[in-house]
Design an enzyme around this catalytic site. Sequence first.
Site, mmCIF file in Angstrom:
data_model
loop_
_atom_site.group_PDB
_atom_site.id
_atom_site.type_symbol
_atom_site.label_atom_id
_atom_site.label_comp_id
_atom_site.label_asym_id
_atom_site.label_seq_id
_atom_site.Cartn_x
_atom_site.Cartn_y
_atom_site.Cartn_z
ATOM 1 N N LEU A 269 33.218 100.144 21.307
ATOM 2 C CA LEU A 269 32.928 100.004 22.743
ATOM 3 C C LEU A 269 33.982 99.110 23.408
ATOM 4 O O LEU A 269 34.590 99.485 24.405
ATOM 5 C CB LEU A 269 31.518 99.409 22.928
ATOM 6 C CG LEU A 269 31.110 99.011 24.347
ATOM 7 C CD1 LEU A 269 30.995 100.252 25.250
ATOM 8 C CD2 LEU A 269 29.762 98.266 24.346
ATOM 9 N N SER B 163 32.887 92.062 28.136
ATOM 10 C CA SER B 163 31.568 91.885 28.749
ATOM 11 C C SER B 163 31.309 92.960 29.803
ATOM 12 O O SER B 163 30.198 93.462 29.940
ATOM 13 C CB SER B 163 31.485 90.501 29.408
ATOM 14 O OG SER B 163 31.445 89.502 28.415
ATOM 15 N N GLU C 160 28.470 91.420 20.339
ATOM 16 C CA GLU C 160 27.301 92.218 20.790
ATOM 17 C C GLU C 160 26.679 91.644 22.067
ATOM 18 O O GLU C 160 25.467 91.656 22.252
ATOM 19 C CB GLU C 160 26.293 92.411 19.662
ATOM 20 C CG GLU C 160 26.946 93.174 18.508
ATOM 21 C CD GLU C 160 26.030 93.971 17.644
ATOM 22 O OE1 GLU C 160 24.967 94.382 18.123
ATOM 23 O OE2 GLU C 160 26.400 94.206 16.479
#
Length: 380
Positions: free
Chosen positions: A125, A132, A363
């Site tokens: 990702l 963020s 995460e």
Amino acid sequence: MNFEYTEEQIMAQQSARDLAQREFILDVIERDTNCIFPEKHVKKLAELGFLGMQVDPEYDGTGMDTISYVLALEEISKVDSSLGVIMSVNNSLVAWEIQEYGTEEQKEKFLKPLARGEKIGAFLLSEPEAGSDATMQRTTAIDKGDHYLVNGVKNWITNGNSAGTYVVIAQTDPEKGHKGINALIVDRHSEGISLGQHEDKMGMRSSDTHSVMFTDVKVPKENRIGEDGFGFKLAMKTLEGGRLGIAAQALGLASGAYELALKYAQERKAFGKEIIKHQAIAFKLADMATEIEAMRFLCLKAAWLKDNKQPYGTASAMAKLYCAETAMKITTEAVQIFGGYGYVKEYHVERLMRDAKLTQIYEGTSEIQKIVISRAISSL
Ligand code: CAA
């Protein structure tokens, strides 16, 4: 309310504890010092079913519940949280989303090898300019009819080198913003994939972290998970479970450091008595024990909600926030209790402290968890 674990949950906890305390402990300092990927230990996790803990037995997993998963992750991470994150990424960020949203063909082809631990997974990702702010995906997956053509760079990828299966989040239609993003299952050895250098990290040093470059990588259309444009929401849903995994990892780091500090305080003498008999040390340990109970309850509550098919995103963000922040505090206090010995590698606590720092970052940083929680409570 029932505070008792089931037999299956105790078994998962016990076998993870035995494995970690008997085998993983032996070379953990050497692997940390030299950034050695724990290949043989990953195989052992696979043999005992820890890499597909929540995958249905129909797809070669062990089909355990989330509470068992949390208990096992705590035990592994107490000793080696690099193994904890390898296990957590495989289970929560890759296997889970294929099991939940994948087609039958994707489950046969990709989920089964992940559940058996023959291939491990990575979740791609983050990007150089989308950490963020995850909707700002620059990696593109252009629709070419029967396949997507993927180009771009992903950063900070746990298992980047060791994975066989990637789930890549990429932008297909920039005009649609996050609704134009897709999640694609990509064979790590596809033509056009290259790796950046291994990141020389402060902690979690035996898990491999790389940037991954994509140059005209062809990905078959049938490898897309879910509907066209579902990729961002899928990533967010996946991270709800991922964050609980990291909370359990932080719990393991804290309880590992606490157990070492307690034992040391019972043995080490200063000013004529064991240091645990000095209130300055006893009170630190009392705070640690209390905070670890609170961490565990937050993890178990989120796990229970997930197992009972109730919304758990806010609970998992709360668990991650509190566990990461408290793990940093507890591991730092453990180093303090050990004094000079805490500052050298042999006594493990300095490594646990370095590892704990990452749980506040990956995460979703602690600040991101506060965004998730504050949005949830303001909409109540
Ligand atoms: N479930 C389903 N949908 C969700 C969702 C969830 N949990 N969270 C958000 N969405 C949906 C929203 O409803 C919205 O959809 P609609 O427009 O249709 O309503 C869409 O997603 C966009 O959501 P937001 O408007 O809330 O998006 P945002 O830009 O404000 O960002 C954020 C939200 C929570 C800050 C998000 O960007 C985020 O989580 N950022 C952190 C990213 C992160 O955790 N990265 C970690 C990398 S992975 C990693 O570290 C793995 C590793 O290797 C260990």
